[in-house]
Every structure is written in C-alpha cells, then in structure tokens.
Design a protein around this motif. Structure first.
Motif, PDB file in Angstrom:
ATOM      1  N   LEU A  17      30.875  40.970  73.399  1.00 24.34           N
ATOM      2  CA  LEU A  17      30.899  42.358  72.957  1.00 24.34           C
ATOM      3  C   LEU A  17      31.096  42.379  71.455  1.00 24.34           C
ATOM      4  N   SER A  18      30.166  42.972  70.746  1.00 24.91           N
ATOM      5  CA  SER A  18      30.235  43.029  69.286  1.00 24.91           C
ATOM      6  C   SER A  18      30.485  44.448  68.839  1.00 24.91           C
ATOM      7  N   LEU A  19      31.469  44.635  67.957  1.00 24.41           N
ATOM      8  CA  LEU A  19      31.776  45.921  67.374  1.00 24.41           C
ATOM      9  C   LEU A  19      31.690  45.760  65.863  1.00 24.41           C
ATOM     10  N   GLY A  20      30.682  46.341  65.265  1.00 23.07           N
ATOM     11  CA  GLY A  20      30.507  46.201  63.822  1.00 23.07           C
ATOM     12  C   GLY A  20      30.003  44.812  63.467  1.00 23.07           C
ATOM     13  N   LYS A  21      30.250  44.414  62.230  1.00 24.61           N
ATOM     14  CA  LYS A  21      29.720  43.145  61.732  1.00 24.61           C
ATOM     15  C   LYS A  21      30.695  41.991  61.926  1.00 24.61           C
ATOM     16  N   ASN A  22      31.985  42.254  61.875  1.00 28.72           N
ATOM     17  CA  ASN A  22      32.951  41.165  61.835  1.00 28.72           C
ATOM     18  C   ASN A  22      33.847  41.088  63.066  1.00 28.72           C
ATOM     19  N   ILE A  23      33.624  41.935  64.082  1.00 23.87           N
ATOM     20  CA  ILE A  23      34.487  41.956  65.269  1.00 23.87           C
ATOM     21  C   ILE A  23      33.648  41.574  66.479  1.00 23.87           C
ATOM     22  N   THR A  24      33.989  40.491  67.124  1.00 22.37           N
ATOM     23  CA  THR A  24      33.286  40.032  68.311  1.00 22.37           C
ATOM     24  C   THR A  24      34.302  39.656  69.383  1.00 22.37           C
ATOM     25  N   PHE A  25      34.150  40.214  70.578  1.00 21.10           N
ATOM     26  CA  PHE A  25      35.035  39.930  71.689  1.00 21.10           C
ATOM     27  C   PHE A  25      34.267  39.175  72.758  1.00 21.10           C
ATOM     28  N   VAL A  26      34.846  38.099  73.256  1.00 19.08           N
ATOM     29  CA  VAL A  26      34.230  37.302  74.307  1.00 19.08           C
ATOM     30  C   VAL A  26      34.980  37.566  75.607  1.00 19.08           C
ATOM     31  N   ILE A 174      50.180  52.561  80.592  1.00 18.75           N
ATOM     32  CA  ILE A 174      49.423  51.474  81.221  1.00 18.75           C
ATOM     33  C   ILE A 174      47.988  51.434  80.710  1.00 18.75           C
ATOM     34  N   LEU A 175      47.390  52.606  80.462  1.00 18.91           N
ATOM     35  CA  LEU A 175      46.027  52.615  79.936  1.00 18.91           C
ATOM     36  C   LEU A 175      45.988  52.029  78.530  1.00 18.91           C
ATOM     37  N   THR A 176      47.046  52.245  77.754  1.00 16.02           N
ATOM     38  CA  THR A 176      47.126  51.616  76.431  1.00 16.02           C
ATOM     39  C   THR A 176      47.179  50.099  76.559  1.00 16.02           C
ATOM     40  N   ALA A 177      48.002  49.616  77.495  1.00 18.61           N
ATOM     41  CA  ALA A 177      48.094  48.168  77.708  1.00 18.61           C
ATOM     42  C   ALA A 177      46.755  47.589  78.150  1.00 18.61           C
ATOM     43  N   VAL A 178      46.076  48.286  79.047  1.00 14.68           N
ATOM     44  CA  VAL A 178      44.771  47.808  79.516  1.00 14.68           C
ATOM     45  C   VAL A 178      43.742  47.871  78.398  1.00 14.68           C
ATOM     46  N   GLY A 179      43.768  48.956  77.614  1.00 12.64           N
ATOM     47  CA  GLY A 179      42.829  49.068  76.508  1.00 12.64           C
ATOM     48  C   GLY A 179      42.997  47.952  75.497  1.00 12.64           C
ATOM     49  N   LEU A 180      44.244  47.538  75.245  1.00 15.29           N
ATOM     50  CA  LEU A 180      44.487  46.441  74.308  1.00 15.29           C
ATOM     51  C   LEU A 180      43.989  45.107  74.862  1.00 15.29           C
ATOM     52  N   LEU A 181      43.945  44.973  76.182  1.00 14.66           N
ATOM     53  CA  LEU A 181      43.406  43.742  76.762  1.00 14.66           C
ATOM     54  C   LEU A 181      41.911  43.596  76.492  1.00 14.66           C
ATOM     55  N   THR A 182      41.209  44.722  76.376  1.00  9.94           N
ATOM     56  CA  THR A 182      39.767  44.652  76.167  1.00  9.94           C
ATOM     57  C   THR A 182      39.394  44.145  74.779  1.00  9.94           C
ATOM     58  N   ARG A 183      40.355  44.105  73.847  1.00 12.13           N
ATOM     59  CA  ARG A 183      40.074  43.596  72.509  1.00 12.13           C
ATOM     60  C   ARG A 183      40.334  42.092  72.402  1.00 12.13           C
ATOM     61  N   LEU A 184      40.721  41.461  73.523  1.00 12.94           N
ATOM     62  CA  LEU A 184      40.992  40.031  73.510  1.00 12.94           C
ATOM     63  C   LEU A 184      39.739  39.236  73.851  1.00 12.94           C
ATOM     64  N   VAL A 202      47.719  37.588  81.865  1.00 17.95           N
ATOM     65  CA  VAL A 202      46.354  37.868  81.415  1.00 17.95           C
ATOM     66  C   VAL A 202      46.268  37.832  79.895  1.00 17.95           C
ATOM     67  N   TYR A 203      47.156  38.548  79.202  1.00 16.73           N
ATOM     68  CA  TYR A 203      47.001  38.616  77.751  1.00 16.73           C
ATOM     69  C   TYR A 203      47.310  37.280  77.082  1.00 16.73           C
ATOM     70  N   ARG A 204      48.140  36.438  77.719  1.00 16.42           N
ATOM     71  CA  ARG A 204      48.438  35.126  77.138  1.00 16.42           C
ATOM     72  C   ARG A 204      47.242  34.183  77.190  1.00 16.42           C
ATOM     73  N   LEU A 205      46.218  34.526  77.977  1.00 16.27           N
ATOM     74  CA  LEU A 205      44.995  33.721  78.011  1.00 16.27           C
ATOM     75  C   LEU A 205      44.087  34.006  76.818  1.00 16.27           C
ATOM     76  N   GLY A 206      44.359  35.074  76.089  1.00 14.46           N
ATOM     77  CA  GLY A 206      43.527  35.429  74.932  1.00 14.46           C
ATOM     78  C   GLY A 206      43.643  34.399  73.818  1.00 14.46           C
ATOM     79  N   CYS A 207      42.580  34.257  73.041  1.00 12.54           N
ATOM     80  CA  CYS A 207      42.562  33.253  71.974  1.00 12.54           C
ATOM     81  C   CYS A 207      42.454  33.883  70.587  1.00 12.54           C
TER      82      CYS A 207
END
Length: 338
Positions: A17-26, A174-184, A202-207
C-alpha cells in the motif's frame, strides 16, 4: 482514511500500500494464530470453551428476555443490565466460535482484514463491559447515598446517554488502535503468539516505527481498565463513608446486600486482568495465554448467572413469566400436537 482502507482492501495476496511518494506499507495476505499450540490435552480445554459459550448464550439471552418482557424491570438499572448482557453475548459470540474454529479445526490462517476486524469486535466488547460496570456502580452509589432523590438523579435518559457515550468511547479507542495497525509494515514473521488477533502481539510484528502503537497500547488500558476501576473503587468508598455516618448495622447489611451482584462482577472482571497484566511476565507463555483466554471469556459467561442467582427481581420475574406466559403456551401447543 486509514480506517476506510482497513475495511476495503483485499487480502487475497500479499500487497503493498503506497501513500504519497515516501510512505509505503507492506501488509501480509494473512496472519497465523499460534498461541495455544503445543499444550498437552488442549482439546479438553476447547470442549470446556464450547460448554462455557453455550452457558453464556443461554444465560445472557434469558436475562435480556426477562428484562424485555417484564415491564416492571424497565428501570434505569436494568437498562444497564440489559446492555451488559447484550455486550456479553456479542463479545463471546465474536470470540469463542472463532477461537474454536482456529484451534479445534486447524484453521490457523486468518486473512489480514479479518484479523483486524476480529480484534476490533473483541476489544470493543471487553471495553464496554468495563464501562457498563461504571454505570452500574453509579446506580448503586446514588441508590444508597441519595435514596430519596434516586428517581430524579438516575433517569432513563441519563442511563441511555451514559450507555451511548460508553459505546462511542469504546469504539473510538479501539478503532484508533486498529487504524494505527494499518500503518505498520509486516516484513518478517506473521505468527501471532496469542489465542486471537491480540493487539500487542500483532503490532510487535511490525518492522517500521512502532511508537504510535506503543502509545495507544499503554493509553487504552488506562482508559478502559484503570479509570473505570478508580471510579468504581471511589464510588464504594463514598458508599462506605455514607453508611458509616448515617445507617445502623442492619441497614448497612441491607444496603450492601444490594451491591453483591455488582461487586461480584467487578471482582470477576478486574482481578484476573490485574493479575495477568501485573505478573504475566513471570509465568510461562502458554500458561499466560490460557489464563488470558479464561479472563476474557469467563466474566462474559458468569455475569448472567450472577444476576440470575443474586438478583431477587430477575428471579421473581422469571418465575412469573414461566408461570403466566410460557407455561400456558407450552401446554396449548402440546394439546394441539396430541
């Protein structure tokens, strides 16, 4: 925008998932739930969970039906009890069948969006249970300290407003917590070391940067666990102080008897959570996972049993409904079949 993407993105394959030029989420196509594997005789525990779920469904359904059918129970207190039973039923239905499907039938792979949706509903229901106990503690505090003004201070409008506010607050947190997971971005492991899509594992798996997720992981328990518990403890301190100043010993016992159901729910919900989050790092991972699963499932099951056994109004109402409404209909159908 992130929440919108959370519900819309397809998880059929691994995507970027790419947002803009410099932000890419896998984001991965799926997660693997691996929290209850390798435990001896774990099948017996799944049978126990299934039994607990059936008891929860029957108990909470009976409590809601009794409150709905008996007009005398449509008071502010029992509106909160009805909401608690609904949240318990919804929470156990969101959690237990999926856990049994994952571990009993070997469906360890769960799609990315399904995992986040699973997380959202489970945590929302657990948060709402805590907030419902706050509403019931307020009801008990006013009933004991200001008995002559109870009808004025605790109204249907107030309780419904509190319930609506708690729903909105829980969903927002909870929706805030879930929304923040989508940026990982998940670049390495996709194995969740828990019995469901737990936020921490789940969030500890983010890199990438985990700072916002750590903040919400520390802030959410304060808002959902510690603040409600502080209010409940404060309300009972006020009750104790008021009774010590104005009541006789017999009146104190009578007043405290009306609080036994609520105090039982508070103990069942908060004590296991406090123990696990305080001493969880000192016990084995599998033992912590089983303890955490029991701490989330058992309160949702015991709540209707406690209110059914310890609340005289519900017991009397249930007896009346069985005698007046259900029994005649049963015998009428029986005569037709015969």
């Amino acid at each position: 925008f992130l929440c919108f993407l959370f519900f819309k993105l397809s998880c059929s394959e691994k995507y970027i998932l790419s947002l803009g030029k410099n932000i890419t989420f896998v984001h991965p196509a799926f997660f693997i739930i691996g929290g209850l594997t390798g435990i001896p005789n774990i099948t017996l525990y799944y049978v126990f969970l299934f039994f607990v779920y059936i008891v929860s469904v029957v108990g909470n359904t009976v409590v809601m039906a009794v409150i709905y059918l008996d007009h005398n129970l449509r008071t502010p207190k029992y509106i909160a009890v009805f909401n608690l039973a609904f949240v318990d039923l919804f929470g156990n239905t969101a959690l237990v069948p999926k856990v049994l499907d994952i571990f009993l039938f070997g469906h360890y792979y769960i799609p990315y969006n399904d995992c986040l949706t699973f997380l959202f509903f489970c945590y929302t229901c657990l948060s709402l249970q805590s907030f419902n106990l706050v509403a019931l503690s307020y009801d008990r505090m006013v009933a004991i300290i200001f008995p002559l003004h109870y009808q004025v201070k605790v109204t249907h409008r107030l309780i419904l407003s509190l319930i609506a506010f708690f729903w909105l607050l829980a969903i927002t947190i909870i929706l805030t917590a879930v929304g923040l997971l989508t940026r990982l971005s998940f670049c390495d492991s996709v194995v969740i070391q828990s019995y469901f899509c737990d936020h921490g594992p789940v969030y500890r798996l983010g890199c990438n940067d985990l700072t916002p997720n750590r903040v919400i992981a520390h802030l959410a328990p304060v808002l959902v666990l510690w603040v409600p518990l502080a209010f409940i403890v404060g309300s009972y301190c006020c009750i104790g102080y008021s009774l010590s100043k104005t009541a006789t010993c017999r009146e104190r016992l009578k007043a405290l008897k009306t609080c036994t159901s609520h105090l039982s729910l508070v103990a069942i919900y908060f004590l296991p959570a406090l123990f696990i989050f305080t001493f969880g790092s000192t016990i084995l991972p599998n033992a912590r996972t089983v303890s955490l699963s029991l701490a989330t499932v058992m309160p949702l099951t015991l709540n209707p049993i406690i209110y059914g056994l310890q609340t005289q109004e519900i017991k009397e109402s249930l007896k009346k409904l069985l005698k007046v409404k259900i029994a005649p209909q049963f015998w009428r159908v029986w005569d037709q079949l015969a």
